[in-house]
Design an enzyme around this catalytic site. Structure first.
Site, PDB file in Angstrom:
ATOM      1  N   ASN A 166       0.807  -1.226   0.000  1.00 46.50           N
ATOM      2  CA  ASN A 166       0.000   0.000   0.000  1.00 46.50           C
ATOM      3  C   ASN A 166       0.841   1.277   0.000  1.00 46.50           C
ATOM      4  O   ASN A 166       0.400   2.310   0.494  1.00 46.50           O
ATOM      5  CB  ASN A 166      -0.956   0.002   1.205  1.00 46.50           C
ATOM      6  CG  ASN A 166      -1.821  -1.237   1.245  1.00 46.50           C
ATOM      7  OD1 ASN A 166      -2.391  -1.624   0.230  1.00 46.50           O
ATOM      8  ND2 ASN A 166      -1.884  -1.888   2.409  1.00 46.50           N
ATOM      9  N   ARG A 167       2.040   1.180  -0.534  1.00 44.97           N
ATOM     10  CA  ARG A 167       2.964   2.326  -0.642  1.00 44.97           C
ATOM     11  C   ARG A 167       3.429   2.858   0.722  1.00 44.97           C
ATOM     12  O   ARG A 167       3.988   3.943   0.823  1.00 44.97           O
ATOM     13  CB  ARG A 167       2.343   3.483  -1.439  1.00 44.97           C
ATOM     14  CG  ARG A 167       2.036   3.132  -2.902  1.00 44.97           C
ATOM     15  CD  ARG A 167       3.310   2.840  -3.662  1.00 44.97           C
ATOM     16  NE  ARG A 167       3.094   2.677  -5.094  1.00 44.97           N
ATOM     17  CZ  ARG A 167       2.880   1.507  -5.693  1.00 44.97           C
ATOM     18  NH1 ARG A 167       2.808   0.398  -4.974  1.00 44.97           N
ATOM     19  NH2 ARG A 167       2.712   1.457  -6.991  1.00 44.97           N
ATOM     20  N   LEU A 168       3.180   2.082   1.790  1.00 41.21           N
ATOM     21  CA  LEU A 168       3.642   2.494   3.118  1.00 41.21           C
ATOM     22  C   LEU A 168       5.006   1.843   3.373  1.00 41.21           C
ATOM     23  O   LEU A 168       5.168   0.966   4.222  1.00 41.21           O
ATOM     24  CB  LEU A 168       2.611   2.103   4.186  1.00 41.21           C
ATOM     25  CG  LEU A 168       1.263   2.813   4.054  1.00 41.21           C
ATOM     26  CD1 LEU A 168       0.272   2.301   5.093  1.00 41.21           C
ATOM     27  CD2 LEU A 168       1.453   4.323   4.188  1.00 41.21           C
TER      28      LEU A 168
END
Length: 212
Positions: A190-192
């Site tokens: 999730n691009r985290l």
């Protein structure tokens, strides 16, 4: 024109936490480099080198890392090339390693210094003969009329040296990039992403987490 908005990949291989990393970033880099090397990645020592002129105009290109030292990263080039000229004006530079297969990258900011002539000689002597001749033949980064011109220069130096030892040109040698900042990036879902940054302050490394 083509939109690229729908190109997505979720990263899920590994995690990176500041409580698990060594105090010295060179130790972590060597661990990551060894894992990249053993994973079968083509040329894991390929790194983007970014330089800038005295007035801050940037330039970047991919070069090959040739040595990892306790205090930095060594590569070799023509000192009269564009990157060599820019490093003469402005020793601040940046490196970036991208190992997509491991969902990792390492970003480095530092100061470039020339290695000793003895170190440059030692590596030059290890290079294949045609690579040594190429260092003489190529006026790196300068405009040339065609490929044939380069081939003729190579032939000329091959004739000049013949069976003799091929010495290192004075305008060719190594730099070591001494890091002042190193960031280790591990892709996450999730691009985290995990981002751990080391900053050198008063001779000690400060370890911090950055927001993705």
């Amino acid at each position: 024109m083509k939109d690229l908005f729908d190109i997505r990949k979720d990263f899920t291989l590994k995690t990176l936490d500041e409580k698990d990393v060594p105090q010295n970033p060179m130790e972590l880099f060597e661990t990551w480099y060894n894992e990249a090397s053993q994973s079968g990645i083509a040329e894991p020592n390929a790194m983007n080198l970014a330089t800038a002129t005295a007035d801050g105009r940037p330039s970047s290109r991919v070069v090959l890392l040739k040595q990892i030292k306790d205090n930095g990263f060594v590569f070799f080039t023509n000192y009269e090339s564009r990157k060599g000229q820019q490093l003469e004006q402005n020793r601040h530079c940046a490196l970036n390693f991208l190992w997509l297969e491991l969902e990792r990258q390492v970003r480095i900011e530092g100061i470039a210094e020339k290695v000793s002539s003895q170190e440059s000689d030692a590596y030059f002597e290890m290079r294949p003969a045609l690579s040594r001749l190429g260092a003489w033949a190529s006026p790196q980064s300068r405009i040339i009329p065609n490929r044939n011109c380069l081939d003729k220069m190579l032939d000329g130096y091959e004739t000049k040296f013949g069976e003799d030892e091929i010495p290192r040109p004075d305008n060719w040698g190594g730099y070591i990039v001494v890091p002042q900042l190193m960031e280790f990036w591990q892709g996450r879902a999730n691009r985290l992403h995990d981002r751990i940054q080391y900053t050198l302050a008063s001779g000690k490394w400060i370890v911090e987490r950055l927001a993705p």
